[in-house]
Each structure stands twice: as C-alpha cells, then as structure tokens.
Design a protein around this motif. Structure first.
Motif, PDB file in Angstrom:
ATOM      1  N   ALA A 111      16.689 -19.382 -19.097  1.00  0.00           N
ATOM      2  CA  ALA A 111      16.786 -20.743 -19.604  1.00  0.00           C
ATOM      3  C   ALA A 111      17.833 -20.866 -20.703  1.00  0.00           C
ATOM      4  O   ALA A 111      18.583 -21.848 -20.753  1.00  0.00           O
ATOM      5  N   GLN A 114       3.352 -23.063 -19.856  1.00  0.00           N
ATOM      6  CA  GLN A 114       3.834 -22.008 -20.742  1.00  0.00           C
ATOM      7  C   GLN A 114       3.088 -22.017 -22.071  1.00  0.00           C
ATOM      8  O   GLN A 114       2.701 -20.963 -22.589  1.00  0.00           O
ATOM      9  N   PHE A 132      12.133 -15.809 -18.418  1.00  0.00           N
ATOM     10  CA  PHE A 132      12.395 -17.250 -18.524  1.00  0.00           C
ATOM     11  C   PHE A 132      13.308 -17.548 -19.705  1.00  0.00           C
ATOM     12  O   PHE A 132      14.255 -18.340 -19.576  1.00  0.00           O
ATOM     13  N   ARG A 134      16.739 -27.562 -12.615  1.00  0.00           N
ATOM     14  CA  ARG A 134      15.339 -27.937 -12.402  1.00  0.00           C
ATOM     15  C   ARG A 134      14.509 -26.753 -11.937  1.00  0.00           C
ATOM     16  O   ARG A 134      13.333 -26.636 -12.286  1.00  0.00           O
ATOM     17  N   ASP A 135      15.103 -25.874 -11.169  1.00  0.00           N
ATOM     18  CA  ASP A 135      14.395 -24.680 -10.714  1.00  0.00           C
ATOM     19  C   ASP A 135      14.035 -23.779 -11.894  1.00  0.00           C
ATOM     20  O   ASP A 135      13.076 -23.003 -11.812  1.00  0.00           O
ATOM     21  N   SER A 136      14.779 -23.883 -12.974  1.00  0.00           N
ATOM     22  CA  SER A 136      14.497 -23.112 -14.185  1.00  0.00           C
ATOM     23  C   SER A 136      13.654 -23.886 -15.177  1.00  0.00           C
ATOM     24  O   SER A 136      13.439 -23.422 -16.303  1.00  0.00           O
ATOM     25  N   GLY A 137      13.210 -25.070 -14.791  1.00  0.00           N
ATOM     26  CA  GLY A 137      12.397 -25.877 -15.694  1.00  0.00           C
ATOM     27  C   GLY A 137      13.212 -26.672 -16.689  1.00  0.00           C
ATOM     28  O   GLY A 137      12.669 -27.142 -17.701  1.00  0.00           O
ATOM     29  N   TYR A 191      10.722 -22.818 -24.224  1.00  0.00           N
ATOM     30  CA  TYR A 191       9.883 -23.585 -23.311  1.00  0.00           C
ATOM     31  C   TYR A 191      10.727 -24.468 -22.411  1.00  0.00           C
ATOM     32  O   TYR A 191      11.842 -24.868 -22.765  1.00  0.00           O
ATOM     33  N   ALA A 192      10.177 -24.774 -21.252  1.00  0.00           N
ATOM     34  CA  ALA A 192      10.879 -25.597 -20.273  1.00  0.00           C
ATOM     35  C   ALA A 192      10.967 -27.043 -20.745  1.00  0.00           C
ATOM     36  O   ALA A 192      10.221 -27.486 -21.626  1.00  0.00           O
ATOM     37  N   ARG A 236       5.691 -27.645 -16.431  1.00  0.00           N
ATOM     38  CA  ARG A 236       5.970 -26.229 -16.662  1.00  0.00           C
ATOM     39  C   ARG A 236       5.845 -25.875 -18.133  1.00  0.00           C
ATOM     40  O   ARG A 236       5.345 -24.806 -18.490  1.00  0.00           O
ATOM     41  N   ARG A 237       6.276 -26.766 -19.004  1.00  0.00           N
ATOM     42  CA  ARG A 237       6.135 -26.520 -20.441  1.00  0.00           C
ATOM     43  C   ARG A 237       4.660 -26.421 -20.839  1.00  0.00           C
ATOM     44  O   ARG A 237       4.281 -25.555 -21.633  1.00  0.00           O
ATOM     45  N   THR A 276      10.687 -29.600 -18.424  1.00  0.00           N
ATOM     46  CA  THR A 276       9.767 -30.355 -17.577  1.00  0.00           C
ATOM     47  C   THR A 276       8.345 -30.253 -18.124  1.00  0.00           C
ATOM     48  O   THR A 276       7.884 -29.159 -18.463  1.00  0.00           O
TER      49      THR A 276
END
Length: 210
Positions: free
Chosen positions: A136, A14, A132, A193-196, A4-5, A10-11, A7
């Motif tokens: 990630a 998900q 992801f 950040r672009d990837s969370g 999971y991200a 986004r998390r 942020t």
C-alpha cells in the motif's frame, strides 16, 4: 507509511484484526499470571517447612546454649540439642529448595503459557500486515505521479485476472503501449482498489476498441 486501507470495509477488518491481536496478547499475559499464581501455591508447603524448621533449629540451639554452662555434663547435654538444631537446618534447606524449584517451574510455565500463543498468532498475522503496508505504501507513492500510474497499470496487466482486464479493454497491453490514458488510468485504479486504496480521480473503464 500506509497502515490501513482507504476502503471502509477493508479498513474496518484491519482495525478489528489489530484490536483482536492486542486482546489476544492481553488475555495470554493475564492467563500466564493466573498460571503463575496457581503454580506458586505449590511452594507454600516448602516455605512453611523452611520457616518452621528454621525456628525449631534456632530454639534447639538456644536450648543447647542454655545447658552448655552446666558444670561437668553441660557439653554432653548440649550436644543432642545442637545436633537436633543441625537436623532442623537441613530440613529448612530442603523446604527452601523445594520452594525454589516450584518458583522456577512456575516462572517458565507462565512464560510458555504467554509466549507460545502470542508467537503463534503474531507469526501468522504480522507478515500479512507488513505485506499490506509495503504494498500500500508503494502504491500510494505511485498513484501521485503519471509515471507511477503507468507502473500501476502495467502491474494490473500482470496481476489481474483476464476477466477483470477484459472488462477494461479488449487489448489492455496494446492500449498501455499506445499510451491510452483512459485505459491506463482504469487499469491503475483497478490495481489500487485491489490493494484497498482509492485512485486519485474517478476513472471510467474503457469500452471495447472499435
């Protein structure tokens, strides 16, 4: 493995997506059991025919056996009873065959009702989640080392829009080659950040070079 991200927004998306997939699977399986039960109701007449015909056949043969011992004409009297018992057995076989066909149809129909929507959803959702997780997990490993930060910065130069890059540096590629750590870390933070993901430390974006 990073599932999971970092942020929150986004998390949350998900987690909601994973729960929604689980709910979809559960609903599909539940619906399949209902379809199976409804379809199997069509097998009830066949089972009843089988049961009634089998019982009738047994009684007819018993009756035939009872008159078979009658002197002289016993065989002739018993023959129609035995023949009728055989016909009842054939009817019982037909009822059983009908029930078996319905059972097979209900089984495959319920599988289709469950599998088709589940496969359609998972074939779209799982590749996105796996993409992801791979990205990630790699980025998490890279952000822990200086060389990894350099690679993330280079990836940002390659992938990020020019508008984003220009907000970090007038010449991000040149600053990366020159080893400008402020710009490099800003680029790496943008890629994370672009990837969370969150960078290890707060990075202040560069102002344009003088």
């Amino acid at each position: 493995m990073k599932l999971y991200a970092d942020t929150p927004m986004r998390r949350s998306r998900q987690i909601f997506g994973d729960l929604w997939v689980l709910a979809w699977v559960a609903i599909s399986v539940w619906l399949a059991t209902k379809v199976y039960a409804v379809t199997m109701a069509l097998a009830v007449p066949g089972r009843k025919i089988e049961s009634a015909a089998k019982s009738m056949g047994d009684k007819l043969r018993d009756a035939g056996g009872g008159v078979d011992n009658v002197p002289v004409i016993g065989d002739k009297i018993a023959k129609p009873f035995n023949g009728a018992g055989g016909a009842a057995d054939s009817l019982a076989d037909a009822g059983r065959s009908q029930a078996e066909v319905v059972h097979t149809f209900a089984w495959w129909l319920s599988i289709a009702v469950a599998i088709v929507p589940i496969v359609m959803l998972l074939s779209m959702y799982i590749p996105l989640r796996l993409r992801f997780v791979r990205k990630a997990s790699t980025h998490v490993a890279l952000r822990d080392t200086e060389s990894g930060i350099d690679l993330l910065a280079l990836r940002a130069i390659t992938n990020q829009p020019l508008k984003v890059l220009s907000g970090i540096s007038d010449d991000p590629a040149g600053d990366w080659r020159d080893g400008n750590q402020q710009v490099i870390r800003a680029l790496a933070a943008t890629e994370l950040r672009d990837s969370g993901l969150k960078p290890k430390a707060v990075v202040t974006p560069r102002r344009a070079k003088s």
